[in-house]
Design a protein around this motif. Sequence first.
Motif, PDB file in Angstrom:
ATOM      1  N   PRO A 194       0.754  -1.241  -0.076  1.00 17.01           N
ATOM      2  CA  PRO A 194       0.092   0.029   0.194  1.00 17.01           C
ATOM      3  C   PRO A 194       0.785   1.191  -0.120  1.00 17.01           C
ATOM      4  CG  PRO A 194      -0.683  -1.673   1.764  1.00 17.01           C
ATOM      5  CD  PRO A 194       0.786  -1.914   1.290  1.00 17.01           C
ATOM      6  N   ILE A 195       0.485   2.281  -0.739  1.00 12.46           N
ATOM      7  CA  ILE A 195       1.087   3.630  -0.785  1.00 12.46           C
ATOM      8  C   ILE A 195       0.133   4.598  -0.528  1.00 12.46           C
ATOM      9  CG2 ILE A 195       3.360   2.956  -2.204  1.00 12.46           C
ATOM     10  CD1 ILE A 195       1.475   3.983  -4.539  1.00 12.46           C
ATOM     11  N   ASN A 196      -0.056   4.719   0.825  1.00  9.72           N
ATOM     12  CA  ASN A 196      -1.467   5.709   1.287  1.00  9.72           C
ATOM     13  C   ASN A 196      -0.961   6.645   2.443  1.00  9.72           C
ATOM     14  OD1 ASN A 196      -3.421   4.277  -0.835  1.00  9.72           O
ATOM     15  ND2 ASN A 196      -3.154   2.514   0.685  1.00  9.72           N
ATOM     16  N   LYS A 197       0.245   6.639   2.567  1.00  7.97           N
ATOM     17  CA  LYS A 197       0.931   7.481   3.878  1.00  7.97           C
ATOM     18  C   LYS A 197       0.667   8.897   3.318  1.00  7.97           C
ATOM     19  CE  LYS A 197       4.882   8.373   6.602  1.00  7.97           C
ATOM     20  NZ  LYS A 197       6.391   7.998   6.761  1.00  7.97           N
ATOM     21  N   GLY A 198      -0.233   9.530   4.348  1.00 11.05           N
ATOM     22  CA  GLY A 198      -0.250  10.939   4.009  1.00 11.05           C
ATOM     23  C   GLY A 198      -1.734  11.259   3.648  1.00 11.05           C
ATOM     24  N   LEU A 199      -2.663  10.087   3.100  1.00  6.56           N
ATOM     25  CA  LEU A 199      -4.051  10.231   2.958  1.00  6.56           C
ATOM     26  C   LEU A 199      -4.740  10.374   4.205  1.00  6.56           C
ATOM     27  CD1 LEU A 199      -4.516   7.903   0.013  1.00  6.56           C
ATOM     28  CD2 LEU A 199      -3.475   9.895   0.024  1.00  6.56           C
ATOM     29  N   ASN A 200      -5.809  11.231   4.313  1.00  6.90           N
ATOM     30  CA  ASN A 200      -6.368  11.576   5.479  1.00  6.90           C
ATOM     31  C   ASN A 200      -8.237  11.308   5.091  1.00  6.90           C
ATOM     32  OD1 ASN A 200      -8.085  12.483   7.478  1.00  6.90           O
ATOM     33  ND2 ASN A 200      -6.705  13.924   7.984  1.00  6.90           N
ATOM     34  N   GLY A 244       4.899   7.652  -4.376  1.00  2.00           N
ATOM     35  CA  GLY A 244       3.632   7.128  -3.682  1.00  2.00           C
ATOM     36  C   GLY A 244       4.099   6.799  -2.255  1.00  2.00           C
ATOM     37  N   ASP A 245       5.173   6.815  -2.032  1.00  2.00           N
ATOM     38  CA  ASP A 245       5.829   6.710  -0.445  1.00  2.00           C
ATOM     39  C   ASP A 245       5.224   7.695   0.402  1.00  2.00           C
ATOM     40  OD1 ASP A 245       7.349   4.594  -1.319  1.00  2.00           O
ATOM     41  OD2 ASP A 245       9.238   5.974  -1.442  1.00  2.00           O
ATOM     42  N   SER A 246       4.918   8.700   0.268  1.00  2.00           N
ATOM     43  CA  SER A 246       4.182   9.681   1.043  1.00  2.00           C
ATOM     44  C   SER A 246       3.442  10.804  -0.143  1.00  2.00           C
ATOM     45  CB  SER A 246       5.052  10.558   2.009  1.00  2.00           C
ATOM     46  OG  SER A 246       5.930  11.202   1.224  1.00  2.00           O
ATOM     47  N   TRP A 247       2.329  11.290   0.786  1.00  2.00           N
ATOM     48  CA  TRP A 247       1.463  12.092  -0.107  1.00  2.00           C
ATOM     49  C   TRP A 247       1.362  13.562   0.705  1.00  2.00           C
ATOM     50  CZ3 TRP A 247      -0.376  10.513  -5.042  1.00  2.00           C
ATOM     51  CH2 TRP A 247      -0.238   9.476  -5.085  1.00  2.00           C
ATOM     52  N   HIS A 248       0.968  14.466  -0.360  1.00  2.00           N
ATOM     53  CA  HIS A 248       0.576  15.672   0.664  1.00  2.00           C
ATOM     54  C   HIS A 248      -0.475  16.516  -0.282  1.00  2.00           C
ATOM     55  CE1 HIS A 248       3.630  16.996  -2.311  1.00  2.00           C
ATOM     56  NE2 HIS A 248       3.227  18.102  -2.333  1.00  2.00           N
TER      57      HIS A 248
END
Lengths: 371, 98
Positions: A194-200, A244-248
């Motif tokens: 999963p690459i969903n870090k930063g999603l809220n 996709g490692d992190s999102w903003h």
Amino acid sequence: MSGVRVLVGTHKGAFILTSDSKRKKWNISGPHFAGWEIYHMNGSQADPNRLYASQSTGWFGQIIQRSNDGGQTWEPVGNKFGYDGTPGTHLWYDGTQHPWEFKRVWRLEPSLTDPDTVYAGVEDAALFRSTDGGQNWQELAGLREAKGHLWQPGAGGMCLHTIILDPSDVQRMFVAISAAGAFRTDDGGQTWRPINKGLNSGGELPDAAAEVGHCVHNLAMHPSNPGVLFMQKHWDVMRSDNAGDSWHEVSGNLPSDFGFPIAVHAHEPNTIYVVPIKSDSEHFPPDGKLRVYRSRTGGDEWEALTKGLPQSDCYVNILRSALAVDTLDSCGIYFGTTGGQVYASADSGDSWMPIASNLPAVLSVEVQTLQ
Amino acid sequence: MIRVVLPYHLRTLAQVGKEVQLQVDGPTTLGSVLDKIEVQYPMLRGTIRDHVTQQRRPFLRFFACGQDLSLEPLDALLPEEIVMGTEPFRIVGAMAGG
């Protein structure tokens, strides 16, 4: 002579719109597969005459059609999508576990180099691959090992709707699933994470920052900049600068950050497009004004594109696969609506014209640039 | 010959007319007729019954000689009129209204 071919999937058949590079006069062929739902049509970059179409109905299930002549003639190919092994269960609407059941193909993504290799994103969410032109399909089952038991359907079904192949790394792919999130493989589809870090997703999930469960609506990437991804989430427009490692969040000044599709300009990797929708409860443009929003800064700063689009009493939706670009020198942008209109811009979105006005509800739009 | 009436969308998919004819070897059962349809028209595989479960698609029914055979087991023998070809076996889709 260069031109474009626009592949339009609708609730009641497929339509193919063609034009020369001026993109002023359009020819419409269709309906192909009249009366069937065409969730997606797509063409091979390796052989533009090789097209694939996902044809389905609630009555007769799933058909895959293939064309070798740019959509003039079609032949049905394999339609057996069997999950690998014992498929197991995933989360159901009520929080219980529910068996995986194949329903339909949402997305067909041909290989960048081989017209006989094509990926299919399906509901219930899984990824399949064919290496023989669609005759036989094998699941890349490692995807569902990425916490598949915690994935759950949204109201539209648990669908794998986005497949992005990294042109700089044949081992890397991205997919997105509603409502599970975004996932990446770095080994050709064997294993995924999963690459969903930063999603809220505080409005939809008990844990706003859960590893999976996010309702990602669409992803986009520019081929020259494959480490940068853009996302239209259920709410929020997001950006990742590390594959996709992190999102903003880059929703910025959008009138609403809810929407379905997102696209990148063909020649400007930092120019992106979304079509804001009022809310998850009211699937139509804010204020009845159909506005595409463009950011030339990779997000945060957005401008409304309205010239040629209805600016009053417009209550259509633009679905996640219904926005696409061509690669002509002056980049063309195209989108279809649930009202049956297909709009095109030959100037990067500055002005628009309808190129089809009375089709069935549009489910998907893809564009082939023909040289 | 067994006569089978297909619903409109399966006719267009198989590129056939309203009715097709099948030669079924051995006992003429619901299952042998469905098997033969899928052999003779491979593009119809998965459209009448699910590929994996082999269950009849929920929006389809099987009618013959004024009877609903949809819930019959696959090894159920079909009526003599179907075997003789004096009556067609009908695959019927659920009505869709506006």
